[in-house]
Design a protein around this motif. Structure first.
Motif, mmCIF file in Angstrom:
data_model
loop_
_atom_site.group_PDB
_atom_site.id
_atom_site.type_symbol
_atom_site.label_atom_id
_atom_site.label_comp_id
_atom_site.label_asym_id
_atom_site.label_seq_id
_atom_site.Cartn_x
_atom_site.Cartn_y
_atom_site.Cartn_z
ATOM 1 N N THR A 289 -10.785 6.095 -3.948
ATOM 2 C CA THR A 289 -10.161 6.801 -5.065
ATOM 3 C C THR A 289 -8.647 6.592 -5.065
ATOM 4 N N LEU A 290 -8.032 6.696 -3.889
ATOM 5 C CA LEU A 290 -6.591 6.453 -3.793
ATOM 6 C C LEU A 290 -6.237 5.038 -4.248
ATOM 7 N N MET A 291 -7.050 4.082 -3.858
ATOM 8 C CA MET A 291 -6.783 2.698 -4.241
ATOM 9 C C MET A 291 -6.938 2.500 -5.750
ATOM 10 N N VAL A 292 -7.971 3.078 -6.332
ATOM 11 C CA VAL A 292 -8.182 2.950 -7.777
ATOM 12 C C VAL A 292 -7.035 3.607 -8.534
ATOM 13 N N ILE A 293 -6.599 4.764 -8.078
ATOM 14 C CA ILE A 293 -5.465 5.432 -8.726
ATOM 15 C C ILE A 293 -4.215 4.568 -8.604
#
Length: 162
Positions: A31-35
């Motif tokens: 999720t952090l990477m996608v954000i």
């Protein structure tokens, strides 16, 4: 808790908790990477391509990712230590109940300081005391019944035959 000799006291339960924690951990990283990629795409002037946004995002979040992977074993260790506080007591309760079910006379249930469910041990010990009292009462009644049956047989043998 430091007195435990085994790393995992209830493997199925503790592995399930570890697996669940790792899934959540990986989802958080993803999720952090996608954000990060989304931020690169949305807020970078001059419109970057998707591959450039991914590369910039990974470059910006590289230290965070490294730290997350370095800390993962620490969190696993902490989850295992925490799970000992409820897996250990349940293992002990199961062992005592199994011994009682097999006709043995187990000892009262005692949990280590800091374990969860201390009240469960107190409740079980009240049940255990009642169980022993009923078991003793049953043994006494069986002895009385045997004496009564013997006395009855002796009386029948001694009675005159008519």
């Amino acid at each position: 808790m430091s007195n435990r000799r085994r790393f995992l006291v209830d493997r199925p339960v503790q592995f399930a908790i570890i697996r669940r924690m790792l899934v959540h951990w990986c989802l958080a990283i993803l999720t952090l990477m996608v954000i990060g990629v989304f931020v690169q795409l949305a807020f970078t002037p001059d419109g970057v391509s998707l591959t450039q946004a991914i590369a910039r995002s990974y470059a910006a979040q590289g230290p965070l990712l490294a730290l997350m992977f370095v800390l993962m074993p620490v969190y696993i260790w902490d989850v295992v230590k925490l799970s000992h506080r409820f897996a250990g007591p349940m293992l002990r309760l199961r062992a005592i109940m199994s011994e009682l079910a097999d006709g043995g006379s187990a000892t009262q249930l005692r949990f280590r300081p800091g374990d969860f469910w201390q009240e469960t041990a107190d409740d079980f010990n009240r049940f255990y005391d009642a169980h022993l009292a009923l078991k003793d009462r049953c043994t006494e009644l069986e002895r009385r019944l045997e004496r009564y049956e013997r006395d009855e047989e002796v009386a029948e043998e001694a009675a005159p035959v008519s």
